[in-house]
Design a protein around this motif. Structure first.
Motif, PDB file in Angstrom:
ATOM      1  N   SER A  32       0.520  -1.316  -0.115  1.00 15.22           N
ATOM      2  CA  SER A  32      -0.497  -0.227  -0.116  1.00 15.22           C
ATOM      3  C   SER A  32       1.456   1.718   0.123  1.00 15.22           C
ATOM      4  O   SER A  32       2.121   1.007   0.698  1.00 15.22           O
ATOM      5  CB  SER A  32      -0.868   0.263   0.613  1.00 15.22           C
ATOM      6  N   PHE A  34       1.028   5.353   0.122  1.00 16.42           N
ATOM      7  CA  PHE A  34       0.855   6.636   1.597  1.00 16.42           C
ATOM      8  C   PHE A  34       0.855   7.747   0.651  1.00 16.42           C
ATOM      9  O   PHE A  34       2.323   8.188   0.127  1.00 16.42           O
ATOM     10  CB  PHE A  34       0.427   6.470   2.978  1.00 16.42           C
ATOM     11  N   TYR A  51      -3.547   0.873  -2.896  1.00 18.54           N
ATOM     12  CA  TYR A  51      -3.127   0.172  -2.782  1.00 18.54           C
ATOM     13  C   TYR A  51      -3.390  -1.210  -4.391  1.00 18.54           C
ATOM     14  O   TYR A  51      -2.911  -2.160  -4.382  1.00 18.54           O
ATOM     15  CB  TYR A  51      -3.551  -0.820  -1.683  1.00 18.54           C
ATOM     16  N   ASP A  92       3.812   0.490   2.488  1.00 16.31           N
ATOM     17  CA  ASP A  92       4.119  -0.496   3.507  1.00 16.31           C
ATOM     18  C   ASP A  92       4.036  -2.180   2.871  1.00 16.31           C
ATOM     19  O   ASP A  92       4.284  -2.132   1.871  1.00 16.31           O
ATOM     20  CB  ASP A  92       3.188  -0.711   4.126  1.00 16.31           C
ATOM     21  N   GLY A  94       3.044  -4.898   4.267  1.00 17.79           N
ATOM     22  CA  GLY A  94       2.048  -5.681   4.387  1.00 17.79           C
ATOM     23  C   GLY A  94       1.774  -6.637   5.545  1.00 17.79           C
ATOM     24  O   GLY A  94       1.031  -7.219   5.795  1.00 17.79           O
ATOM     25  N   SER A  95       3.657  -5.530   5.952  1.00 21.43           N
ATOM     26  CA  SER A  95       3.487  -6.176   7.473  1.00 21.43           C
ATOM     27  C   SER A  95       2.513  -6.001   8.987  1.00 21.43           C
ATOM     28  O   SER A  95       2.136  -4.540   8.674  1.00 21.43           O
ATOM     29  CB  SER A  95       5.012  -6.229   7.892  1.00 21.43           C
ATOM     30  N   THR A  96       2.030  -7.073   9.690  1.00 22.37           N
ATOM     31  CA  THR A  96       0.987  -6.867  10.614  1.00 22.37           C
ATOM     32  C   THR A  96       1.437  -5.758  11.235  1.00 22.37           C
ATOM     33  O   THR A  96       1.746  -5.174  12.132  1.00 22.37           O
ATOM     34  CB  THR A  96       0.590  -8.262  11.609  1.00 22.37           C
ATOM     35  N   LEU A  97       3.069  -5.642  11.295  1.00 27.51           N
ATOM     36  CA  LEU A  97       4.177  -4.573  12.238  1.00 27.51           C
ATOM     37  C   LEU A  97       3.466  -3.070  12.212  1.00 27.51           C
ATOM     38  O   LEU A  97       3.529  -2.569  12.923  1.00 27.51           O
ATOM     39  CB  LEU A  97       5.684  -4.505  12.451  1.00 27.51           C
ATOM     40  N   GLY A  98       3.336  -3.035  10.980  1.00 27.63           N
ATOM     41  CA  GLY A  98       2.304  -1.717  10.319  1.00 27.63           C
ATOM     42  C   GLY A  98       3.465  -0.746   9.739  1.00 27.63           C
ATOM     43  O   GLY A  98       3.431   0.706   9.984  1.00 27.63           O
ATOM     44  N   ARG A  99       5.428  -1.369  10.358  1.00 27.33           N
ATOM     45  CA  ARG A  99       6.209   0.294   9.398  1.00 27.33           C
ATOM     46  C   ARG A  99       5.850   0.248   8.088  1.00 27.33           C
ATOM     47  O   ARG A  99       5.414  -0.221   7.050  1.00 27.33           O
ATOM     48  CB  ARG A  99       7.111  -0.453   9.251  1.00 27.33           C
ATOM     49  N   LEU A 100       5.696   1.983   7.829  1.00 28.97           N
ATOM     50  CA  LEU A 100       5.897   2.192   7.253  1.00 28.97           C
ATOM     51  C   LEU A 100       7.396   3.001   6.463  1.00 28.97           C
ATOM     52  O   LEU A 100       8.491   2.657   6.822  1.00 28.97           O
ATOM     53  CB  LEU A 100       5.070   3.888   7.527  1.00 28.97           C
ATOM     54  N   PHE A 102       8.929   5.830   4.943  1.00 22.56           N
ATOM     55  CA  PHE A 102       8.551   7.350   3.784  1.00 22.56           C
ATOM     56  C   PHE A 102       9.878   8.034   3.103  1.00 22.56           C
ATOM     57  O   PHE A 102      11.117   7.927   2.846  1.00 22.56           O
ATOM     58  CB  PHE A 102       8.133   7.739   4.855  1.00 22.56           C
TER      59      PHE A 102
END
Lengths: 112, 114
Positions: A32, A34, A51, A92, A94-100, A102
């Motif tokens: 995804s 942003f 996405y 990102d 797509g990890s569940t850890l949510g890291r972006l 930038f």
């Protein structure tokens, strides 16, 4: 190679014009994408995310994603002086850890 | 609306002091993040947490530690502040979504170390 590259700017457009902000990314696993806007001295605020390949429109803003070319852009139609800010793109994996991840941002100035 | 708050907008500390930066979110988000932002360098991730008591190093963890004892609160600790830690510190939180892990930022803390 940086993971996210943005056109370095600064970008300057007249009021009413279309501003085009571009971002390329190196990770084909990116899920995804942003766009954030950051006014001077303020924190980033989300404009929109995308996405799926193609265009996504929200008011005067259109995000465009081309996963084959690893390219995402943000178009701002009818630019206003209040759009003057730094625009950050991020992705990102797509990890569940949510890291972006930038980019460093592109500074946009809209002059009246 | 998502609300992320940070304990101070401006902070001035002396070299060698222990500094605590606090971040609180009210949306029951699993993930929380600490960044610093410097001119020309963009946002750099220091640490993040995906659950209570769980943490992961980001890109620049040296000189920092974190604590997450409760889901809504994530603290950044500078054990012995140095002048090169003068920066804007931004906290963010996010939830896991099938579509996107959108991050929401707090207002930031501008820290000056003298």
């Amino acid at each position: 190679q940086k993971e996210v590259e943005q056109n370095s700017g600064p970008l300057s457009v007249p009021e009413g014009a279309i501003a085009s902000l571009n971002c390329t990314y190196s990770d084909r696993g990116s899920q995804s994408f942003f766009w954030y806007r950051q006014y001077s001295g303020k924190s980033p605020e989300l404009i929109m995310f995308i996405y799926s390949n193609g265009d996504k429109e929200d008011g005067r803003f259109t995000a465009q994603l081309n996963k084959a070319s690893q390219y995402v852009s943000l178009l701002i139609r009818d630019s206003q002086p209040s759009d003057s800010a730094t625009y950050l793109c991020a992705f990102d994996r797509g990890s569940t850890l949510g890291r972006l991840y930038f980019g460093r941002g592109t500074q946009l100035t809209v002059w009246p | 609306d998502v609300k992320v708050t940070q304990s101070s907008r401006y902070l001035v500390k002396r070299t060698g002091e222990k500094v605590f930066l606090e971040c609180v979110q009210d949306m029951d988000h699993e993930n929380m993040f600490w960044y610093r932002q410097d001119p020309g360098l963009g946002l750099r991730l220091i640490y993040f947490s995906y659950d209570v008591k769980m943490k992961e190093k980001g890109d620049i963890p040296e000189g920092y530690s974190v604590s997450r004892e409760k889901k809504e609160r994530f603290s950044l600790i500078l054990e012995s502040a140095s002048t090169n830690q003068t920066s804007m510190y931004l906290c963010a939180s996010s939830f896991v979504s099938g579509q996107a892990n959108t991050q929401y930022f707090g207002p930031g803390t501008r820290l000056t170390v003298l």
